[in-house]
Structure formats: C-alpha cells, structure tokens
Write a protein that holds these residues in place. Structure first.
Motif, PDB file in Angstrom:
ATOM      1  N   PRO A 131     -67.294  16.327  17.264  1.00 12.03           N
ATOM      2  CA  PRO A 131     -66.983  16.559  15.984  1.00 12.03           C
ATOM      3  C   PRO A 131     -67.525  18.208  15.548  1.00 12.03           C
ATOM      4  O   PRO A 131     -66.854  18.646  14.649  1.00 12.03           O
ATOM      5  CB  PRO A 131     -67.748  15.431  15.279  1.00 12.03           C
ATOM      6  N   GLU A 132     -68.642  18.478  15.992  1.00  7.93           N
ATOM      7  CA  GLU A 132     -69.323  19.765  15.587  1.00  7.93           C
ATOM      8  C   GLU A 132     -68.412  20.829  16.321  1.00  7.93           C
ATOM      9  O   GLU A 132     -68.279  22.042  15.736  1.00  7.93           O
ATOM     10  CB  GLU A 132     -70.988  19.851  15.966  1.00  7.93           C
ATOM     11  N   LEU A 133     -68.131  20.542  17.487  1.00  9.25           N
ATOM     12  CA  LEU A 133     -67.299  21.518  18.181  1.00  9.25           C
ATOM     13  C   LEU A 133     -65.611  21.789  17.435  1.00  9.25           C
ATOM     14  O   LEU A 133     -65.326  22.831  17.330  1.00  9.25           O
ATOM     15  CB  LEU A 133     -67.100  21.188  19.629  1.00  9.25           C
ATOM     16  N   LEU A 134     -65.290  20.593  17.041  1.00  9.56           N
ATOM     17  CA  LEU A 134     -64.073  20.759  16.543  1.00  9.56           C
ATOM     18  C   LEU A 134     -64.168  21.481  15.121  1.00  9.56           C
ATOM     19  O   LEU A 134     -63.366  22.145  14.684  1.00  9.56           O
ATOM     20  CB  LEU A 134     -63.502  19.378  15.975  1.00  9.56           C
ATOM     21  N   GLN A 135     -65.136  21.015  14.256  1.00  8.05           N
ATOM     22  CA  GLN A 135     -65.513  21.699  13.065  1.00  8.05           C
ATOM     23  C   GLN A 135     -65.645  23.185  13.180  1.00  8.05           C
ATOM     24  O   GLN A 135     -65.196  23.894  12.364  1.00  8.05           O
ATOM     25  CB  GLN A 135     -66.620  21.209  12.548  1.00  8.05           C
ATOM     26  N   GLU A 136     -66.405  23.715  14.347  1.00  5.20           N
ATOM     27  CA  GLU A 136     -66.453  25.063  14.583  1.00  5.20           C
ATOM     28  C   GLU A 136     -65.146  25.977  14.724  1.00  5.20           C
ATOM     29  O   GLU A 136     -64.776  26.928  14.310  1.00  5.20           O
ATOM     30  CB  GLU A 136     -67.632  25.407  15.583  1.00  5.20           C
ATOM     31  N   PRO A 194     -67.082  22.841  31.934  1.00  9.07           N
ATOM     32  CA  PRO A 194     -68.413  22.218  31.362  1.00  9.07           C
ATOM     33  C   PRO A 194     -69.491  23.148  31.688  1.00  9.07           C
ATOM     34  O   PRO A 194     -70.673  23.200  30.947  1.00  9.07           O
ATOM     35  CB  PRO A 194     -68.635  20.864  31.855  1.00  9.07           C
ATOM     36  N   GLU A 195     -69.479  23.769  33.046  1.00  9.26           N
ATOM     37  CA  GLU A 195     -70.746  24.728  33.293  1.00  9.26           C
ATOM     38  C   GLU A 195     -70.639  26.034  32.372  1.00  9.26           C
ATOM     39  O   GLU A 195     -71.247  26.981  32.898  1.00  9.26           O
ATOM     40  CB  GLU A 195     -70.683  24.919  34.799  1.00  9.26           C
ATOM     41  N   ASN A 196     -69.684  26.179  31.669  1.00  9.44           N
ATOM     42  CA  ASN A 196     -69.435  27.436  31.128  1.00  9.44           C
ATOM     43  C   ASN A 196     -69.159  28.506  31.622  1.00  9.44           C
ATOM     44  O   ASN A 196     -69.544  29.793  31.954  1.00  9.44           O
ATOM     45  CB  ASN A 196     -70.704  27.939  30.039  1.00  9.44           C
ATOM     46  N   LYS A 197     -68.023  28.375  32.614  1.00 16.91           N
ATOM     47  CA  LYS A 197     -67.553  29.165  33.325  1.00 16.91           C
ATOM     48  C   LYS A 197     -65.976  29.280  33.186  1.00 16.91           C
ATOM     49  O   LYS A 197     -65.264  28.336  32.919  1.00 16.91           O
ATOM     50  CB  LYS A 197     -67.702  29.056  34.999  1.00 16.91           C
ATOM     51  N   GLU A 201     -73.995  25.811  21.220  1.00 16.07           N
ATOM     52  CA  GLU A 201     -74.529  27.591  21.339  1.00 16.07           C
ATOM     53  C   GLU A 201     -73.528  28.038  22.154  1.00 16.07           C
ATOM     54  O   GLU A 201     -72.951  29.273  21.639  1.00 16.07           O
ATOM     55  CB  GLU A 201     -76.055  27.552  21.815  1.00 16.07           C
ATOM     56  N   SER A 202     -73.152  27.778  23.199  1.00 17.10           N
ATOM     57  CA  SER A 202     -72.066  28.551  24.155  1.00 17.10           C
ATOM     58  C   SER A 202     -70.725  28.449  23.484  1.00 17.10           C
ATOM     59  O   SER A 202     -70.148  29.533  23.529  1.00 17.10           O
ATOM     60  CB  SER A 202     -72.240  28.137  25.554  1.00 17.10           C
ATOM     61  N   ALA A 203     -70.502  27.297  22.963  1.00 16.58           N
ATOM     62  CA  ALA A 203     -69.123  27.093  22.374  1.00 16.58           C
ATOM     63  C   ALA A 203     -68.934  28.124  21.201  1.00 16.58           C
ATOM     64  O   ALA A 203     -67.861  28.732  21.242  1.00 16.58           O
ATOM     65  CB  ALA A 203     -68.634  25.681  22.164  1.00 16.58           C
ATOM     66  N   ARG A 204     -69.793  28.358  20.615  1.00 17.96           N
ATOM     67  CA  ARG A 204     -69.851  29.060  19.178  1.00 17.96           C
ATOM     68  C   ARG A 204     -69.295  30.414  19.655  1.00 17.96           C
ATOM     69  O   ARG A 204     -68.465  31.048  19.189  1.00 17.96           O
ATOM     70  CB  ARG A 204     -70.951  29.142  18.384  1.00 17.96           C
ATOM     71  N   GLN A 205     -69.997  31.082  20.593  1.00 18.33           N
ATOM     72  CA  GLN A 205     -69.741  32.398  21.093  1.00 18.33           C
ATOM     73  C   GLN A 205     -68.559  32.609  21.755  1.00 18.33           C
ATOM     74  O   GLN A 205     -67.650  33.368  21.557  1.00 18.33           O
ATOM     75  CB  GLN A 205     -70.802  32.876  22.144  1.00 18.33           C
ATOM     76  N   ASN A 206     -68.041  31.572  22.505  1.00 15.95           N
ATOM     77  CA  ASN A 206     -67.141  31.511  23.141  1.00 15.95           C
ATOM     78  C   ASN A 206     -65.594  31.391  22.259  1.00 15.95           C
ATOM     79  O   ASN A 206     -64.738  31.965  22.262  1.00 15.95           O
ATOM     80  CB  ASN A 206     -66.730  30.180  24.016  1.00 15.95           C
TER      81      ASN A 206
END
Length: 325
Positions: free
Chosen positions: A69-74, A239-242, A38-43
């Motif tokens: 794989p989902e992160l890469l696909q996005e 990894p802490e989204n910072k 979820e955070s990666a999508r916005q980033n």
C-alpha cells in the motif's frame, strides 16, 4: 513509424515469492527478497523523468509485500497509473489498505469451476477470489477477472462471462497463455480457438487484444523483422533492485541500480542491449503478452491497428483514458 521513443511501462517485481504454485509459471520457484520502500522512492522519481506512465506492481504474489500500500501510495502521488494482479488469497485482509490505490486491479481466475481453478494454481483459492470480488465491490473498487486462456479451458469462457463477470459487472480480460523457458502450457491454440477468442473480444465487458491473436497466427516475433519493443517500452526492475534486460523472461543481464536508474537506463551499456530487443536468438517466436502490449502501442503497424480498438474500449470502461492525456 515509431510514435513514442521512451519507456512507458515499468514491470516492478516487488518479490518473486508466491503463495501459489501455478503449473504455467516458474517465478514462484525462485528465492527472492522484497523491494525496499527507500529504493522504490528514488526509482519512482527516475521512472517519471524517463517518461514512464504505468507501473505494474507484480511478482510472484505482490500482496505478500507488507508495504505494497505504501509503494502504491508513493506511485499515485507522482501521477502513475498503477496495476496489480493477485491470486486474491490475501486480498480480503488487505482490501481496506489497498482501497483507491490501484487503477487496474486484476483477480486471476482460470476456470469458473472451483476444483479446476484450484488445481491449476496448486492451492485452494477459488473461494478467496469470490470473496474478494464481493469485498472489492462493497468498497467501490472495480476489479477485473484475468482469465489465462489455454486450449483446454477456452470452452469455459462463456460460463466465466455469464456466471461471474456479467452479474458482478466485471471486465473479463482474456489472456492467451504464452510459452517461455521450459514452462509447460499444453496444446497450442487451434485456428478454431483463435477465431473464438476474437469473437469474444467483441462482447460486452470482455477485453482481448486482437494483436495477440494475429501475432500467434504469424508465429510470434521474428528476429529478422521484430515487432517486440520490450526493452525500449518497458523497464523491468527486480526485487534485488536491478534492471533486467532485455526482459524478465529472457533475462540475459541485470544491472544494479544503486540509486541511479535514470542515468543507468540511458547509459551506453544498457542502450546497447535495448537496441537488440526482439533480435536475440531467444526472441524468435516469442509472444509474451506483457511485452507485446506496450510494443503494439508505440509503433504504427498492423498490430497497432489491431490492438487499438480493444485498448480504447478497456481504458474507456475503466476511466483510465483521462490519465493518459
């Protein structure tokens, strides 16, 4: 002369966890969560707005993240060039899910001799690299071999090239080891070894950024006249989204992203630290490849011209030059 003023690369640490314990790395010693989808999508959306072209999904061992794989696909859907470097322990099990999602897939291999490679990694993984090469080629993937070069193993480049890379039509990436923090990397490179590395960079299916060699001859980054452009070319996400500034390895300060990466990066507080890139006391003599690579690409100087031929060569061989325009 500065050619590009916006960040071009994101080093996205999906986790600091690792299933190896390499002698020349201390990331695996750190406790760590995993980034969330979820955070990666916005980033990703904000990285696109900031001008980033390449996302390096890194760690730790990135394949430990079950949603890689989902992160890469996005990321691919948004048009990013993707890179992943792995010790290959988990690749055979995940290869099918990763198929077609990684533009630059690197298998780490530090010696063509199984016992020596496994000793440097602190775990038995040489055979997994060999298995992964076979699987990747069967799937139509084009992995590279990332060879971290020390003074002590430089003599093995020929064997690595002739016995592993050429028979499998793989690019051999020569990655000169760099010092940071208190990590032990052994003897410094001699002039003879640096000359040998330069020679190898001209060979078929070998990539070596000649700028790395010149920087080492020059004694690394100089704070009074810095070549490092780490903070303005590269966004580091933990990894802490910072955001970590000025780079992961110096890591003086981090800023919680809170679904606001675009405005955070452009904020006055962050830009004050960005402006200090290469000028902080810890930046003296730095020669960290993952930050110098983009630094050499955005400003015309002697390192730009030395790095250009190898960069063009690699992107031509891999076909990624088409995505840069």
């Amino acid at each position: 002369m500065r050619l590009v003023s916006h960040p071009v690369l994101c080093n996205y640490y999906v986790t600091y966890r690792c299933n190896a314990s390499c002698s020349f790395c201390d990331i695996w010693e750190r406790p760590s969560p995993y980034v969330t989808l979820e955070s990666a999508r916005q980033n990703f959306r904000d990285l696109k707005k900031l001008g980033v072209r390449v996302i390096d999904f890194t760690g730790g061992e990135p394949l430990l993240h079950r949603q890689l794989p989902e992160l890469l696909q996005e990321a691919k859907q948004l048009g990013f060039i993707t890179t992943v470097t792995t010790n290959a322990l988990l690749y055979p099990k995940q290869a099918e899910r990763l198929r077609g999602l990684v533009d630059m897939l690197h298998f780490s291999l530090d010696s063509p001799v199984a016992e020596e490679h496994d000793r440097s990694r602190g775990v038995t993984c040489f055979d997994k690299v060999m298995e992964s090469i076979a699987i990747a080629r069967q799937l139509g993937e084009r992995p590279d071999i990332l060879f971290t070069v020390f003074e002590r193993n430089a003599h093995q480049i020929r064997q690595m090239h002739e016995e592993i890379c050429l028979p499998n039509d793989l690019v051999l990436i020569l990655n000169p080891v760099f010092e940071y923090n208190t990590v032990e990397t052994g003897e410094r490179f001699t002039d003879t070894t640096l000359r040998q590395l330069s020679g190898w960079g001209k060979q078929k299916n070998v990539y070596l950024n000649e700028g790395f060699i010149q920087l080492r001859r020059d004694g690394g980054n100089k704070v009074d006249d810095p070549v490092c452009r780490a903070a303005s070319t590269t966004i580091v996400i933990s990894p802490e989204n910072k955001i970590v500034l000025p780079c992961y390895h110096l890591g003086l300060k981090d800023f919680p992203i809170d679904n606001n990466l675009f405005n955070l990066y452009r904020s006055e507080e962050v830009q004050k630290l960005v402006a200090l890139e290469g000028r902080l006391p810890g930046c003296e003599s730095c020669a960290i490849n993952c930050y110098m690579q983009p630094s050499f690409a955005v400003e015309v100087n002697k390192y730009f011209w030395q790095a250009l031929p190898s960069t063009l060569k690699y992107n031509w061989v891999k076909g990624t030059w088409k995505q840069l325009f």
